[in-house]
Design a protein around this motif. Structure first.
Motif, PDB file in Angstrom:
ATOM      1  N   PRO A  23      -4.453  -5.037  -2.553  1.00 46.28           N
ATOM      2  CA  PRO A  23      -5.582  -4.162  -2.904  1.00 46.28           C
ATOM      3  C   PRO A  23      -5.204  -3.184  -4.013  1.00 46.28           C
ATOM      4  CG  PRO A  23      -4.577  -3.376  -0.911  1.00 46.28           C
ATOM      5  CD  PRO A  23      -3.870  -4.659  -1.253  1.00 46.28           C
ATOM      6  N   SER A  24      -6.239  -2.715  -4.714  1.00 47.78           N
ATOM      7  CA  SER A  24      -6.026  -1.697  -5.751  1.00 47.78           C
ATOM      8  C   SER A  24      -6.350  -0.299  -5.252  1.00 47.78           C
ATOM      9  CB  SER A  24      -6.869  -2.011  -6.983  1.00 47.78           C
ATOM     10  OG  SER A  24      -8.251  -2.014  -6.647  1.00 47.78           O
ATOM     11  N   GLN A  25      -6.943  -0.189  -4.034  1.00 47.31           N
ATOM     12  CA  GLN A  25      -7.267   1.129  -3.498  1.00 47.31           C
ATOM     13  C   GLN A  25      -7.444   1.032  -1.993  1.00 47.31           C
ATOM     14  OE1 GLN A  25     -10.915   2.356  -5.377  1.00 47.31           O
ATOM     15  NE2 GLN A  25     -12.097   0.635  -4.567  1.00 47.31           N
ATOM     16  N   ALA A  26      -7.174   2.130  -1.349  1.00 51.96           N
ATOM     17  CA  ALA A  26      -7.360   2.202   0.101  1.00 51.96           C
ATOM     18  C   ALA A  26      -7.340   3.657   0.499  1.00 51.96           C
ATOM     19  CB  ALA A  26      -6.271   1.417   0.828  1.00 51.96           C
ATOM     20  N   SER A  30      -4.735   4.557   6.149  1.00 49.47           N
ATOM     21  CA  SER A  30      -5.053   3.160   6.473  1.00 49.47           C
ATOM     22  C   SER A  30      -3.822   2.291   6.239  1.00 49.47           C
ATOM     23  CB  SER A  30      -6.231   2.682   5.623  1.00 49.47           C
ATOM     24  OG  SER A  30      -5.866   2.650   4.242  1.00 49.47           O
ATOM     25  N   GLU A  31      -3.916   1.003   6.539  1.00 49.71           N
ATOM     26  CA  GLU A  31      -2.805   0.065   6.389  1.00 49.71           C
ATOM     27  C   GLU A  31      -3.174  -0.994   5.362  1.00 49.71           C
ATOM     28  OE1 GLU A  31      -1.500  -3.137   9.375  1.00 49.71           O
ATOM     29  OE2 GLU A  31      -0.253  -1.387   9.885  1.00 49.71           O
ATOM     30  N   VAL A  32      -2.250  -1.279   4.416  1.00 53.31           N
ATOM     31  CA  VAL A  32      -2.504  -2.284   3.397  1.00 53.31           C
ATOM     32  C   VAL A  32      -1.340  -3.286   3.363  1.00 53.31           C
ATOM     33  CG1 VAL A  32      -3.914  -0.773   1.938  1.00 53.31           C
ATOM     34  CG2 VAL A  32      -1.424  -0.850   1.615  1.00 53.31           C
ATOM     35  N   GLN A  33      -1.617  -4.453   2.783  1.00 52.27           N
ATOM     36  CA  GLN A  33      -0.607  -5.508   2.681  1.00 52.27           C
ATOM     37  C   GLN A  33      -0.522  -6.022   1.256  1.00 52.27           C
ATOM     38  OE1 GLN A  33      -1.904  -8.386   5.614  1.00 52.27           O
ATOM     39  NE2 GLN A  33      -0.611  -7.451   7.210  1.00 52.27           N
ATOM     40  N   VAL A  71      -0.678   3.904   4.246  1.00 58.31           N
ATOM     41  CA  VAL A  71      -1.067   4.624   3.033  1.00 58.31           C
ATOM     42  C   VAL A  71      -1.002   6.126   3.272  1.00 58.31           C
ATOM     43  CG1 VAL A  71      -2.876   4.982   1.315  1.00 58.31           C
ATOM     44  CG2 VAL A  71      -2.578   2.724   2.364  1.00 58.31           C
ATOM     45  N   THR A  72      -0.276   6.803   2.408  1.00 58.29           N
ATOM     46  CA  THR A  72      -0.253   8.266   2.364  1.00 58.29           C
ATOM     47  C   THR A  72      -0.663   8.705   0.962  1.00 58.29           C
ATOM     48  OG1 THR A  72       2.055   8.377   1.652  1.00 58.29           O
ATOM     49  CG2 THR A  72       1.629   8.278   4.048  1.00 58.29           C
ATOM     50  N   GLU A  73      -0.750  10.015   0.768  1.00 59.71           N
ATOM     51  CA  GLU A  73      -1.108  10.521  -0.563  1.00 59.71           C
ATOM     52  C   GLU A  73      -0.046  10.140  -1.580  1.00 59.71           C
ATOM     53  OE1 GLU A  73      -2.253  14.609  -0.773  1.00 59.71           O
ATOM     54  OE2 GLU A  73      -3.192  14.583   1.206  1.00 59.71           O
ATOM     55  N   GLU A  74       1.241   9.978  -1.115  1.00 59.44           N
ATOM     56  CA  GLU A  74       2.315   9.608  -2.031  1.00 59.44           C
ATOM     57  C   GLU A  74       2.329   8.113  -2.338  1.00 59.44           C
ATOM     58  OE1 GLU A  74       2.778  11.496   0.700  1.00 59.44           O
ATOM     59  OE2 GLU A  74       2.835  13.404  -0.431  1.00 59.44           O
ATOM     60  N   SER A  75       1.473   7.341  -1.671  1.00 54.81           N
ATOM     61  CA  SER A  75       1.470   5.896  -1.893  1.00 54.81           C
ATOM     62  C   SER A  75       0.844   5.508  -3.230  1.00 54.81           C
ATOM     63  CB  SER A  75       0.704   5.190  -0.763  1.00 54.81           C
ATOM     64  OG  SER A  75       1.334   5.421   0.489  1.00 54.81           O
ATOM     65  N   GLU A  76       0.156   6.401  -3.866  1.00 50.75           N
ATOM     66  CA  GLU A  76      -0.513   6.060  -5.122  1.00 50.75           C
ATOM     67  C   GLU A  76       0.532   5.809  -6.212  1.00 50.75           C
ATOM     68  OE1 GLU A  76      -3.905   8.017  -8.010  1.00 50.75           O
ATOM     69  OE2 GLU A  76      -4.125   8.020  -5.829  1.00 50.75           O
ATOM     70  N   GLY A  77       0.331   4.719  -6.944  1.00 48.45           N
ATOM     71  CA  GLY A  77       1.255   4.390  -8.019  1.00 48.45           C
ATOM     72  C   GLY A  77       1.134   2.939  -8.425  1.00 48.45           C
ATOM     73  N   GLU A  78       2.120   2.487  -9.239  1.00 48.54           N
ATOM     74  CA  GLU A  78       2.125   1.121  -9.759  1.00 48.54           C
ATOM     75  C   GLU A  78       3.162   0.297  -8.991  1.00 48.54           C
ATOM     76  OE1 GLU A  78       2.198  -1.132 -14.114  1.00 48.54           O
ATOM     77  OE2 GLU A  78       2.957   0.919 -13.897  1.00 48.54           O
ATOM     78  N   LEU A  94      -1.890  -1.413  -9.959  1.00 50.26           N
ATOM     79  CA  LEU A  94      -2.055   0.043  -9.916  1.00 50.26           C
ATOM     80  C   LEU A  94      -2.860   0.379  -8.662  1.00 50.26           C
ATOM     81  CD1 LEU A  94      -1.596   2.749 -11.299  1.00 50.26           C
ATOM     82  CD2 LEU A  94      -3.761   2.404 -12.523  1.00 50.26           C
ATOM     83  N   PHE A  95      -2.212   1.047  -7.734  1.00 53.75           N
ATOM     84  CA  PHE A  95      -2.812   1.318  -6.426  1.00 53.75           C
ATOM     85  C   PHE A  95      -3.228   2.788  -6.327  1.00 53.75           C
ATOM     86  CE2 PHE A  95      -2.338   2.639  -1.957  1.00 53.75           C
ATOM     87  CZ  PHE A  95      -3.280   1.797  -1.378  1.00 53.75           C
ATOM     88  N   HIS A  96      -4.461   2.998  -5.810  1.00 52.86           N
ATOM     89  CA  HIS A  96      -5.001   4.353  -5.637  1.00 52.86           C
ATOM     90  C   HIS A  96      -5.087   4.667  -4.153  1.00 52.86           C
ATOM     91  CE1 HIS A  96      -6.059   4.755  -9.863  1.00 52.86           C
ATOM     92  NE2 HIS A  96      -6.608   3.542  -9.821  1.00 52.86           N
ATOM     93  N   ALA A  97      -4.443   5.748  -3.775  1.00 50.91           N
ATOM     94  CA  ALA A  97      -4.552   6.254  -2.401  1.00 50.91           C
ATOM     95  C   ALA A  97      -5.707   7.249  -2.370  1.00 50.91           C
ATOM     96  CB  ALA A  97      -3.250   6.914  -1.970  1.00 50.91           C
TER      97      ALA A  97
END
Length: 465
Positions: A23-26, A30-33, A71-78, A94-97
């Motif tokens: 995913p590119s955002q979550a 939440s939980e992502v794979q 996913v935490t706020e620090e999870s955002e990044g590439e 590029l993932f958006h938290a």
């Protein structure tokens, strides 16, 4: 989400290039794979998941590996993955938290949201938490478009550059997370925006009432439009007598007066935070009713030219505050009746059915019930005398005028023709004499003395009253 392969390097004669999907955002918490694999490769490999410039998140060995993240706020990044053997690197994601939006509210500048006409207002839609947001605005429950002549919207800000009455009302906003799946919303409470209208120039008027042995003027200062509060100042010959600040568009002042005594020119000032206006001067002079009293009559006709009503007005020679009374054949008329009505404080009598008879009015000072009535002469009103007025008389007058024009026109045409013929004959005789003297044969023009026919038309116009 699967991305196209980038060019790869050769390892052991084979091209091994991992592909990362996910995913590119979550939402936060939440939980992502993320899945990493080499397309078409059937042997286990060791894959590493990396973030940004060099943070190793996890490593696993398999033909295809799945990395599960909280996913935490620090999870955002590439994010990208690579093989431990050969160091081949996958595509990046590029993932958006996204922090769910909560606590939307409106702020205004100025605060409170009250401005005068023509001033600027800025509204902002603030949130207690939330990222990756879009904003929707409402004015009086109606959706505000992204840009219009009334409002300018930029992100979380709505701006009114020159406020008018149209901008006033209830505003609210809604903040929304920009998520394709399961978007979340937060709406603000309503904010009441007030646009204070400019006041109009004040007007000053006054009435008087008896207070035992003396008279008092009740002076009104009033603006027809605007938004209170307003500060009214009473001025007399340029001197300020009294000041009142009221939550309305009118204020009253009292001042002792005397009959026949001119106290001077009174003016009224109306003042707000942005305006200061002054009224026209009014002389504080109470003139008693006196002189002759006259009655003027105006007749009102229907479409057939018949008298439908009559308007009688009582006009005394002087008097600042008169009161009036009407009579028919010396009997007093009440203020209202089946065939009449009295308006303008009794000064005007409307006859809806004209009854023949002698009408009279009288006037006296309204503030002095013991003053003497001043009466008019009797005026005779009769409906039949007035009915035969418009269409027939106008038609007869017009036809008579048209006949005179035709006669005068015919006479003028005959006179002009005769004069022209005489002139032609005179010139012809002179030419004959001259030809005989010089013995040269010159033909003389043949001038007919018969009058030329003149065509005339008669036009009859019909007027309707």
């Amino acid at each position: 989400m699967v991305f196209l392969l980038e060019p790869v390097t050769e390892i052991g004669g084979l091209l091994l290039k991992p592909v990362l999907s996910g995913p590119s955002q979550a939402y936060v918490r939440s939980e992502v794979q993320f899945d990493c694999a080499v397309p078409g490769w059937s042997s286990p490999l060791t894959y590493e998941l990396w973030k940004d410039a060099g943070d190793l998140i996890a490593a696993e060995n398999n033909i295809k590996v799945t990395f599960t993240l909280q996913v935490t706020e620090e999870s955002e990044g590439e994010y990208y993955c690579r093989l431990t053997t050969g160091g081949q690197t996958s595509n990046s994601i590029l993932f958006h938290a996204v922090i769910p939006v909560v606590g939307a509210r409106l702020s205004s500048d100025p605060d409170p949201a009250i401005v005068n006409e023509g001033q600027k207002l800025v509204l902002r839609c603030l949130v207690r938490k939330g990222t990756h947001l879009s904003f929707t605005w409402y004015h009086n429950t109606q959706l505000v478009k992204s840009s219009s002549e009334l409002h300018q919207i930029s992100g979380d800000t709505l701006t009114v550059y020159r406020a008018t009455e149209t901008h006033a009302g209830i505003y609210s906003c809604t903040a929304q997370n920009q998520m394709t799946v399961n978007p979340r919303f937060s709406s603000s409470q309503d904010l009441h925006f007030i646009v204070k209208k400019h006041i109009s120039a004040p007007s000053l008027s006054f009435t008087v009432f008896s207070n035992g042995s003396s008279l008092t003027a009740n002076i009104s200062c009033r603006s027809e439009r605007g938004s209170p509060p307003v500060t009214f100042r009473l001025m007399l010959d340029g001197l300020e007598l009294d000041v009142k600040r009221v939550d309305s568009l009118e204020s009253w002042f009292v001042l002792p007066v005397s009959v026949g005594l001119d106290l001077g020119a009174a003016r009224c000032k109306a003042q707000t935070d942005t305006q200061q206006l002054i009224s026209d001067p009014v002389h504080l002079l109470v003139v008693p009713v006196g002189g002759a009293v006259r009655v003027t009559v105006t007749y009102l006709y229907d479409v057939d030219g018949m008298v439908a009503a009559a308007r009688l007005k009582c006009v005394p020679d002087r008097g600042t505050f008169p009161t009036f009374s009407w009579s028919l054949n010396r009997s007093s008329l009440p203020a209202e009746g089946d065939a009449h009505a009295v308006t303008h404080h009794g000064q005007i009598l409307i006859l809806t059915e004209v009854s023949a008879g002698f009408y009279r009015c009288r006037a006296r000072d309204s503030f002095n019930h013991s003053s003497v009535w001043v009466e008019s002469e009797d005026i005779f009103i009769q409906k039949t005398d007035l009915a035969a007025t418009p269409v027939e008389v106008i038609a007869l007058v017009f036809c008579g005028f048209l006949s005179i024009v035709i006669v005068l026109g015919s006479f003028f045409m005959f006179w002009s023709t005769k004069r022209r013929n005489n002139t032609c004959k005179h010139h012809s005789n002179q030419d004959v004499i001259q030809s005989e003297m010089i013995t040269i044969d010159v033909p003389v023009s043949d001038v007919s003395s018969e009058p030329q026919p003149v065509e005339m038309k008669t036009v009859i116009m019909e007027f309707k009253a």
